[in-house]
Design an enzyme around this catalytic site. Structure first.
Site, PDB file in Angstrom:
ATOM      1  N   HIS A  95       0.687  -1.193   0.012  1.00  0.00           N
ATOM      2  CA  HIS A  95      -0.072   0.114   0.022  1.00  0.00           C
ATOM      3  C   HIS A  95       0.724   1.191  -0.138  1.00  0.00           C
ATOM      4  O   HIS A  95       0.334   2.300   0.419  1.00  0.00           O
ATOM      5  CB  HIS A  95      -0.839  -0.061   1.147  1.00  0.00           C
ATOM      6  CG  HIS A  95      -1.656  -1.095   1.340  1.00  0.00           C
ATOM      7  ND1 HIS A  95      -1.231  -2.187   2.249  1.00  0.00           N
ATOM      8  CD2 HIS A  95      -2.985  -1.781   0.951  1.00  0.00           C
ATOM      9  CE1 HIS A  95      -2.039  -3.349   2.114  1.00  0.00           C
ATOM     10  NE2 HIS A  95      -2.986  -3.295   1.273  1.00  0.00           N
TER      11      HIS A  95
HETATM   12  S1  FES Z   1       1.595  -0.483   3.284  1.00  0.00           S
HETATM   13 FE1  FES Z   1       0.204  -2.024   3.701  1.00  0.00          FE
HETATM   14  S2  FES Z   1       1.294  -3.557   4.393  1.00  0.00           S
HETATM   15 FE2  FES Z   1       2.844  -2.069   3.976  1.00  0.00          FE
END
Ligand code: FES
Length: 198
Positions: free
Chosen positions: A156
């Protein structure tokens, strides 16, 4: 011997046979398990129980990172170059916790500007503090992106600097966790054990 005696004898025989069969089966399971357990080397058995893990660092080059497993967790050991260390103060305003104020994320003895026992060696868990993905190393400096190198989580988009400190504006809430560790010798780190002061 009357009919009752014959019945009782039959029941006893059946009971004996049932117990004997069960004991034989258990013995078979035990016999199969013993070679399996003894096939594990002592270090593998100890590691399975969560024993500390030694990491030889004597031949690591500046800028090199190794990965090891401790208690099933991925651990990054990064030997930072002088140049990498010099970049640590560059982005303090963009970091969420530049001073390691979140106490759970590191032992006290690494709550310093380098987040390490010895500045050269960073030891952090390779587990993003958002949802636990393994961040990737991205040590290339890209001034146009204001990126001085660090770790990038592809899940993410969380980003961490070369001390595992999380940037603002990403999903990960905290810095990468520093596990307990200590230097046994100049060329050997023990992960999973400290003396309270590394
Ligand atoms: S940014 Fe979501 S698990 Fe690393």
């Amino acid at each position: 011997m009357n009919e009752d005696d014959v019945d009782r004898l039959d029941r006893n025989r059946r009971h004996f046979l049932t117990v004997a069969t069960a004991v034989t089966k258990l013995a078979g399971v035990g016999a199969a398990a013993i070679p399996f357990l003894s096939s594990l080397k002592p270090s593998a058995r100890a590691q399975a129980l969560g024993a500390p893990v030694e990491v030889a660092i004597g031949s690591m080059e500046p800028g090199e990172m190794v990965r090891v497993l401790w208690r099933g967790k991925l651990i990054f050991v990064l030997r930072r170059s002088e140049e990498m260390l010099s970049r640590l103060p560059d982005n303090l305003d963009n970091l969420r916790d530049p001073d390691s104020a979140v106490a759970d994320q590191q032992p006290d003895y690494t709550a310093n500007e380098f987040r390490s026992v010895r500045p050269e060696f960073l030891v952090v868990e390779g587990s993003c503090t958002h949802l636990g993905c393994a961040p990737l190393e991205d040590f290339e400096v890209r001034p146009s992106e204001n990126w001085g190198g660090g770790f990038f989580c592809p899940c993410h988009g969380s980003r961490f600097d070369l001390a595992g400190r999380v940037f603002k504006g990403v999903p990960a809430p905290t810095n990468l966790r520093v596990p307990p560790h200590r230097f046994v010798r100049d060329d050997l780190i023990l992960i999973g054990q400290d003396t309270g002061a590394a």
